[in-house]
Design an enzyme around this catalytic site. Sequence first.
Site, short mmCIF file in Angstrom:
data_model
loop_
_atom_site.label_atom_id
_atom_site.label_comp_id
_atom_site.label_asym_id
_atom_site.label_seq_id
_atom_site.Cartn_x
_atom_site.Cartn_y
_atom_site.Cartn_z
N CYS A 83 9.14 59.22 8.91
CA CYS A 83 9.60 57.85 8.78
C CYS A 83 10.95 57.73 9.48
CB CYS A 83 9.74 57.59 7.28
SG CYS A 83 10.50 56.06 6.87
N HIS A 84 11.04 56.90 10.49
CA HIS A 84 12.32 56.82 11.20
C HIS A 84 12.59 55.49 11.89
CE1 HIS A 84 9.59 57.56 14.51
NE2 HIS A 84 10.54 57.20 15.34
#
Length: 376
Positions: free
Chosen positions: A225-226
């Site tokens: 997740c970024h």
Amino acid sequence: MGIIKDNNLNNDTAFQNKKKKVVTVVGARPQFIKEAAVSPELRKYFNEVLVHTGQHFDYNMSEQFFEELSIPKPDYNLGISGGSHAQMTGKMMMAIEEVLEKEKPDWLLVFGDTNSTLAAALAAAKLKIPICHVEAGGRTHCMTNPEEINRICTDHISTLLLASAQDGFDELKKEGLENKSFLVGNTMYDAFVKYSNVRSISQLKLELLSGEKVDVPEKYYYLTCHREENTSEKNLSEILKAMNSLNYPTVYPVHPRNREMVLKLGDFSNILFVKPVGYLESICLVKNAEKIVTDSGGLQTEAFFAGKKCVTVLDFVCWPETMVDYRNELSNPVEKEILEKLSHEQIIDENYKPFGDGKAAEKIVQALLEKSGQVM
Ligand code: UDP
């Protein structure tokens, strides 16, 4: 497309001297993986000068990929990272222009949709250097997604557009770019085919953010997740709450962009917060996971290649080909919705292979040779 058949061409000095020059610009983690797939084939027929903009710079976001995947050392490292989008893109354009003026290449080669891609393409276009864009035609139809702007601009100033799947090719057609476009397949699939058996899960050790080394749990979910959209306290905590409530632990390599927020959000005892892992480790984790939750474009395709159910926490579709038979579903960053989507069982049709045959690199190089008038 024609094919060059003589493998000894490589050793022929006269041929080496006649080879055209390609400057390839990379800067971010997924581009190193694509370069690892393309560069060995490219270097058989072209002289490649490799430029690393510096967009990703931590050891485990950059150098580790060059080492593990035997990517040639960059000829130039521009050391440009951080700042606003405009600052980063502007600084990169200036530095890349200098390299291009010095090297005078026959082609610029760029991958995907990062600021490094756009900066290189803009610099080359103004110098009238032909641009080859790999992974052309991807469209989320979401103009608030910064990568969408990079993709559209790059496609429209490129000379050769190489799409990874039919949908991207169709988007290029819709935008009137068909006569410059070829469907070649996905270089991430090439990389997956080449590297996905290199590591075995039993050999893998994970390094927690604290530095402690731990084994990979026998059963686990894999989270990455970024995206800018998911770095906020509200969105990230919803995603983490969902993962924390699952029946098995979650392995989550924390992207540097999320590190501060993860540390602030505190304890989620059912999540292993680990340092970013190398590519070989990441695809090994994908292959052995129960299910995947991600907001990464690359991870969605890898989950698909590995036949793993994926939930994508975004409000736009990156890879429509994966959104079939519950194989990949979008979710808002809302705990309940993520869990509900994750509970759907996927159906896999083994004959459905929308990302090519693992030989995109060969087709990319053939297209470049053809456009350069070099097909024999
Ligand atoms: N990846 C990796 N280490 C990690 C997390 C992801 O090597 O700790 C790999 C992942 O397997 C995929 C690629 O990085 O191949 C995706 O890159 P990223 O998520 O940074 O970018 P995106 O694909 O969204 O452009």
